[in-house]
Design an enzyme around this catalytic site. Sequence first.
Site, PDB file in Angstrom:
ATOM      1  N   HIS A 130     -10.352  -5.270  -3.219  1.00 30.41           N
ATOM      2  CA  HIS A 130      -8.950  -5.706  -2.542  1.00 30.41           C
ATOM      3  C   HIS A 130      -9.145  -6.165  -1.157  1.00 30.41           C
ATOM      4  CE1 HIS A 130     -10.203  -1.439  -2.396  1.00 30.41           C
ATOM      5  NE2 HIS A 130      -9.429  -1.418  -1.036  1.00 30.41           N
TER       6      HIS A 130
ATOM      7  N   GLY B 182     -14.772   3.513   4.216  1.00 27.87           N
ATOM      8  CA  GLY B 182     -13.494   3.845   3.691  1.00 27.87           C
ATOM      9  C   GLY B 182     -13.085   3.391   2.438  1.00 27.87           C
ATOM     10  N   GLN B 183     -13.877   2.762   1.662  1.00 32.48           N
ATOM     11  CA  GLN B 183     -13.566   2.356   0.450  1.00 32.48           C
ATOM     12  C   GLN B 183     -13.438   3.210  -0.447  1.00 32.48           C
ATOM     13  OE1 GLN B 183     -16.013  -0.622  -1.636  1.00 32.48           O
ATOM     14  NE2 GLN B 183     -14.532  -1.119  -3.211  1.00 32.48           N
TER      15      GLN B 183
ATOM     16  N   HIS C 106      -6.937  -5.771   2.354  1.00 33.87           N
ATOM     17  CA  HIS C 106      -5.844  -5.134   3.131  1.00 33.87           C
ATOM     18  C   HIS C 106      -5.450  -6.220   3.949  1.00 33.87           C
ATOM     19  CE1 HIS C 106      -6.887  -0.914   2.221  1.00 33.87           C
ATOM     20  NE2 HIS C 106      -7.988  -1.244   1.897  1.00 33.87           N
TER      21      HIS C 106
ATOM     22  N   ASP D 169       0.910  -1.259   0.097  1.00 34.22           N
ATOM     23  CA  ASP D 169      -0.041   0.026   0.011  1.00 34.22           C
ATOM     24  C   ASP D 169       0.871   1.283  -0.144  1.00 34.22           C
ATOM     25  OD1 ASP D 169      -3.234   0.555   0.836  1.00 34.22           O
ATOM     26  OD2 ASP D 169      -1.780   2.155   1.127  1.00 34.22           O
ATOM     27  N   ILE D 170       0.441   2.063  -0.621  1.00 31.70           N
ATOM     28  CA  ILE D 170       1.405   3.407  -1.029  1.00 31.70           C
ATOM     29  C   ILE D 170       1.252   4.244   0.280  1.00 31.70           C
ATOM     30  CG2 ILE D 170      -0.546   5.064  -1.946  1.00 31.70           C
ATOM     31  CD1 ILE D 170       1.746   5.501  -4.230  1.00 31.70           C
TER      32      ILE D 170
ATOM     33  N   ASN E 231     -12.882  -3.081   3.031  1.00 36.38           N
ATOM     34  CA  ASN E 231     -13.613  -2.072   3.080  1.00 36.38           C
ATOM     35  C   ASN E 231     -14.451  -2.030   1.883  1.00 36.38           C
ATOM     36  OD1 ASN E 231     -12.169  -0.956   4.994  1.00 36.38           O
ATOM     37  ND2 ASN E 231     -10.669   0.093   4.002  1.00 36.38           N
TER      38      ASN E 231
HETATM   39  P1  AMP Z   1      -9.611   1.352   0.237  1.00 39.97           P
HETATM   40  O1  AMP Z   1      -9.555   2.720   0.818  1.00 39.97           O
HETATM   41  O2  AMP Z   1     -10.162   0.440   1.070  1.00 39.97           O
HETATM   42  O3  AMP Z   1     -10.389   1.619  -1.138  1.00 39.97           O
HETATM   43  O4  AMP Z   1      -8.038   1.138  -0.123  1.00 39.97           O
HETATM   44  C1  AMP Z   1      -7.399   1.644  -1.188  1.00 39.97           C
HETATM   45  C2  AMP Z   1      -5.922   1.613  -0.795  1.00 39.97           C
HETATM   46  O5  AMP Z   1      -5.191   1.972  -2.061  1.00 39.97           O
HETATM   47  C3  AMP Z   1      -5.733   2.699   0.214  1.00 39.97           C
HETATM   48  O6  AMP Z   1      -4.978   2.098   1.613  1.00 39.97           O
HETATM   49  C4  AMP Z   1      -4.492   3.499  -0.739  1.00 39.97           C
HETATM   50  O7  AMP Z   1      -3.575   3.941   0.221  1.00 39.97           O
HETATM   51  C5  AMP Z   1      -3.946   2.525  -1.640  1.00 39.97           C
HETATM   52  N1  AMP Z   1      -3.719   3.093  -2.775  1.00 39.97           N
HETATM   53  C6  AMP Z   1      -4.108   4.129  -3.458  1.00 39.97           C
HETATM   54  N2  AMP Z   1      -3.146   4.420  -4.522  1.00 39.97           N
HETATM   55  C7  AMP Z   1      -2.307   3.435  -4.612  1.00 39.97           C
HETATM   56  C8  AMP Z   1      -1.259   3.240  -5.144  1.00 39.97           C
HETATM   57  N3  AMP Z   1      -0.750   3.808  -6.494  1.00 39.97           N
HETATM   58  N4  AMP Z   1      -0.180   1.941  -5.065  1.00 39.97           N
HETATM   59  C9  AMP Z   1      -0.388   1.406  -3.779  1.00 39.97           C
HETATM   60  N5  AMP Z   1      -1.394   1.699  -3.189  1.00 39.97           N
HETATM   61  C10 AMP Z   1      -2.435   2.509  -3.289  1.00 39.97           C
END
Ligand code: AMP
Length: 117
Positions: free
Chosen positions: A103, A96-97, A105, A35-36, A90
């Site tokens: 995906h 929080g999605q 986590h 995760d970024i 999520n």
């Molecule tokens: P959610 O908020 O459950 O939809 O999770 C989306 C996740 O994607 C969040 O934890 C972000 O930090 C992560 N995210 C967004 N952009 C990127 C990216 N380019 N590379 C890796 N993770 C990312």
Amino acid sequence: MAGEPQADCLFCKIVAGEVPATVVRETETTVAFRDINPQAPTHVLVIPKLHHPDAAALAAAAPEVAADVLREAGRVAEGEGAESYRVVFNTGSGAGQTVFHAHAHVLAGRGLQWPPG
Ligand code: AMP
Ligand code: ZN
């Protein structure tokens, strides 16, 4: 069409290699990458290569791929040396999605409170 790549989807772009990611595992049906914006020392996302908007939609349309995501979540935790970990899906913006491509986590490496926030 369900399962087809979506041009405006960030995670479809990661699957296609159009957006870089730190990939930790890959299978025929899944990709796992860091995760970024990590919320724990280990914070890895496991995604299906198929586009479905959330985990329930994935399970309804492609249950074998949903099982692959869960299996890979365990393998990620094992690879990180985590005996205890949390797998979170999520679902919906109120939970929080922010990316509407299913995906998991995988969170580990610190105390994880229960109930979660
Ligand atoms: P959610 O908020 O459950 O939809 O999770 C989306 C996740 O994607 C969040 O934890 C972000 O930090 C992560 N995210 C967004 N952009 C990127 C990216 N380019 N590379 C890796 N993770 C990312
Ligand atoms: Zn997608």
